[in-house]
Design an enzyme around this catalytic site. Structure first.
Site, PDB file in Angstrom:
ATOM      1  N   ASP A  28      -0.212   5.203   0.927  1.00 32.28           N
ATOM      2  CA  ASP A  28      -0.461   6.137   2.034  1.00 32.28           C
ATOM      3  C   ASP A  28      -0.612   5.400   3.359  1.00 32.28           C
ATOM      4  O   ASP A  28      -1.375   4.438   3.472  1.00 32.28           O
ATOM      5  CB  ASP A  28      -1.729   6.940   1.760  1.00 32.28           C
ATOM      6  CG  ASP A  28      -1.575   7.866   0.575  1.00 32.28           C
ATOM      7  OD1 ASP A  28      -0.999   8.949   0.740  1.00 32.28           O
ATOM      8  OD2 ASP A  28      -2.036   7.487  -0.525  1.00 32.28           O
TER       9      ASP A  28
ATOM     10  N   ASP B 142      -2.254  -0.523   5.814  1.00 33.04           N
ATOM     11  CA  ASP B 142      -2.644   0.036   7.112  1.00 33.04           C
ATOM     12  C   ASP B 142      -4.123   0.308   7.267  1.00 33.04           C
ATOM     13  O   ASP B 142      -4.627   0.434   8.388  1.00 33.04           O
ATOM     14  CB  ASP B 142      -1.903   1.366   7.328  1.00 33.04           C
ATOM     15  CG  ASP B 142      -2.482   2.466   6.439  1.00 33.04           C
ATOM     16  OD1 ASP B 142      -3.022   3.443   6.975  1.00 33.04           O
ATOM     17  OD2 ASP B 142      -2.414   2.335   5.201  1.00 33.04           O
TER      18      ASP B 142
ATOM     19  N   ASP C 281       0.855  -1.174   0.000  1.00 37.65           N
ATOM     20  CA  ASP C 281       0.000   0.000   0.000  1.00 37.65           C
ATOM     21  C   ASP C 281       0.899   1.235   0.000  1.00 37.65           C
ATOM     22  O   ASP C 281       2.098   1.152   0.296  1.00 37.65           O
ATOM     23  CB  ASP C 281      -0.901  -0.047   1.245  1.00 37.65           C
ATOM     24  CG  ASP C 281      -1.736   1.199   1.414  1.00 37.65           C
ATOM     25  OD1 ASP C 281      -2.281   1.691   0.419  1.00 37.65           O
ATOM     26  OD2 ASP C 281      -1.836   1.682   2.564  1.00 37.65           O
TER      27      ASP C 281
END
Length: 255
Positions: free
Chosen positions: A32, A208, A30
């Site tokens: 961001d 996240d 991922d």
């Protein structure tokens, strides 16, 4: 082990994932909140030069089996990661690039969201604390700088897509997003694993956010290495505390 809906929720203990193996792993990261820290202005995020160099080294050592999987458009990822390019799944998989420097394929067009754009125009104008990001194949209301507006942002988007069963609404860190149904990060990773550069390898996914849970669940079920950044509930088997911890695990050298 507790259950939440159809997904298992596991311990929040920080369990270090195993080291990456260049000969065996396919790596999916991922962007961001994983490779880069969040910023109130999504346009201002920046990846550390040492981290970018490490990604390039991993791309070489893993024979190209490294992809960025993000809610962002691939063209925007390229700006942040310049001068390098990577295999990627953008807009949660609605955009695909199988190999670095290859063609970006669009699985949907912007016209599917024309009525939603029109429905959002007036309410957004009346609520200046919210902002709209138009990705073409997805629309995102941002409320990171105005967290008290999270409920109005959700209600606004729900109203805009009422009676649209062909669209899906997703909530992430400071955002409410809508895009065509039938795609998420888990499906994107599963599809990429069928491509020559990734096929036959063990998938590794690091993310996240809530939107990463689709990919984390898929990778764990596939016998891969699922890594959650942070302490939020997750289907992931392993955890890292934050972006800095991820960089250390990847082997990024501090400067």
């Amino acid at each position: 082990m507790a259950e939440s809906g159809d997904r298992a929720i596991y311990s929040r203990t920080m369990t270090m994932p195993p080291a990456l193996r260049a000969d065996a792993h396919a790596v999916f990261l991922d962007f961001d909140g994983t490779l880069v820290e969040f910023d109130d202005d999504p346009r201002q995020v920046a990846i550390a030069p040492a981290a970018l160099e490490r990604l390039a080294a991993l791309q070489r050592s893993h024979s190209g089996a490294l992809a960025i999987v993000s809610g962002r458009r691939i063209v925007d990822l390229d700006l942040f990661l310049a001068p390098l390019t990577f295999a990627a799944a953008g807009v949660h998989g609605l955009e695909r690039r199988v190999v670095a420097g290859g063609e970006t394929l669009m699985l949907a067009g912007p016209e599917a969201l024309d009525t939603v754009r029109a429905a959002l125009a007036a309410p957004l104008a009346a609520m200046p604390g919210l902002s709209l990001e138009d990705k073409g194949t997805a629309l995102v209301i941002h409320y990171r700088t105005a967290p008290k507006l999270s409920a109005p942002a959700l209600e606004m988007m729900q109203s805009a897509i009422a009676d649209r069963s062909d669209l899906v609404l997703m909530q992430g860190e400071g955002i409410v997003e809508v895009h065509p149904a039938g795609m998420d990060k888990g499906r994107a990773v599963a599809d990429l694993m069928q491509e020559k550069v990734f096929a036959g390898r063990i998938p590794v996914y690091v993310g996240d956010d809530v939107t990463d849970e689709f990919a984390l669940a898929y990778v764990r079920e596939a016998g891969g290495v699922s890594v959650k950044i942070g302490k939020a509930q997750s289907a992931a088997e392993f955890r890292l505390e934050d972006v800095t911890a991820l960089h250390r695990w990847l082997g990024v050298r501090a400067r």
